[in-house]
Design an enzyme around this catalytic site. Structure first.
Site, PDB file in Angstrom:
ATOM      1  N   ASP A   8      -0.913   3.985   4.082  1.00 20.94           N
ATOM      2  CA  ASP A   8      -1.383   4.469   2.786  1.00 20.94           C
ATOM      3  C   ASP A   8      -0.767   3.627   1.673  1.00 20.94           C
ATOM      4  O   ASP A   8       0.303   3.037   1.838  1.00 20.94           O
ATOM      5  CB  ASP A   8      -0.960   5.942   2.636  1.00 20.94           C
ATOM      6  CG  ASP A   8      -1.360   6.550   1.320  1.00 20.94           C
ATOM      7  OD1 ASP A   8      -2.473   6.250   0.826  1.00 20.94           O
ATOM      8  OD2 ASP A   8      -0.575   7.345   0.777  1.00 20.94           O
ATOM      9  N   ASP A  10      -0.586   4.716  -2.223  1.00 23.04           N
ATOM     10  CA  ASP A  10       0.157   5.496  -3.214  1.00 23.04           C
ATOM     11  C   ASP A  10       1.146   6.430  -2.530  1.00 23.04           C
ATOM     12  O   ASP A  10       0.767   7.259  -1.714  1.00 23.04           O
ATOM     13  CB  ASP A  10      -0.807   6.297  -4.083  1.00 23.04           C
ATOM     14  CG  ASP A  10      -1.778   5.396  -4.830  1.00 23.04           C
ATOM     15  OD1 ASP A  10      -1.390   4.279  -5.189  1.00 23.04           O
ATOM     16  OD2 ASP A  10      -2.932   5.811  -5.038  1.00 23.04           O
TER      17      ASP A  10
END
Length: 176
Positions: A8, A10
């Site tokens: 991922d 963020d």
């Protein structure tokens, strides 16, 4: 064939918590430490209603997020034994797409465009591992989920947890 890892952006590669705190200090002159966010939802980060949403929709927000400490070196190390994909549910914030791509090209120029996936629903991702800070993205993942510690998941225990990139390396080197 190398095993695969979806990572991922963020909260895992990009330190979005620090970005919120930095922008708040810039705009309101009040400095909070990272502990200030623990246990809060993004709706209650700050007394000003809607501020987090305002920041997310402000041009430049995603392009200027600080790097998560140790992320670049860890991803480079992981690439020795794994195929790495950066996966972001960026479709929720379509204006973030060019900024996130620019950010990745600036900080992770060694990751091919073929290994960058912007999607809406991460349940379609079919890698061996997924490193994410949001349990909702890990709950339906078919491979091995790895939860990166963030303000919103500190009390959850239903996924393997890592607190930083050193712990990611230690965990995954044992699995390579």
């Amino acid at each position: 064939m190398k095993k695969t890892i979806a990572i991922d952006m963020d909260g895992v590669l990009a330190d979005i918590e620090m970005q919120f705190l930095n922008w708040y200090e810039r705009d309101y002159g009040i400095k909070h430490g990272r502990d200030y966010l623990v246990g809060r939802s993004s709706d209650t980060f700050f007394p000003e209603a809607g501020l987090v949403k305002k920041y997310i929709y402000t041009p430049g927000f995603f392009q200027t997020i600080p790097l998560m400490e140790g992320a670049v070196e860890a991803v480079q190390k992981l690439m020795e034994n794994f195929e790495i994909y950066v996966v972001s549910a960026a479709m929720e914030f379509p204006l973030s797409l060019p900024e996130k791509l620019h950010w990745l090209n600036e900080h992770f120029p060694f990751i091919s465009w073929r290994n960058i996936i912007f999607c809406g629903d991460k349940s379609i991702i079919n890698t061996d591992y997924m490193i994410d800070d949001y349990p909702k993205n890990l709950d339906y993942f078919k491979g091995k989920p790895i939860m990166f510690t963030a303000y919103h998941n500190t009390t959850l225990t239903h996924h393997q947890r890592v607190n930083n990139w050193n712990e990611v390396i230690t965990l995954l080197e044992a699995e390579a």
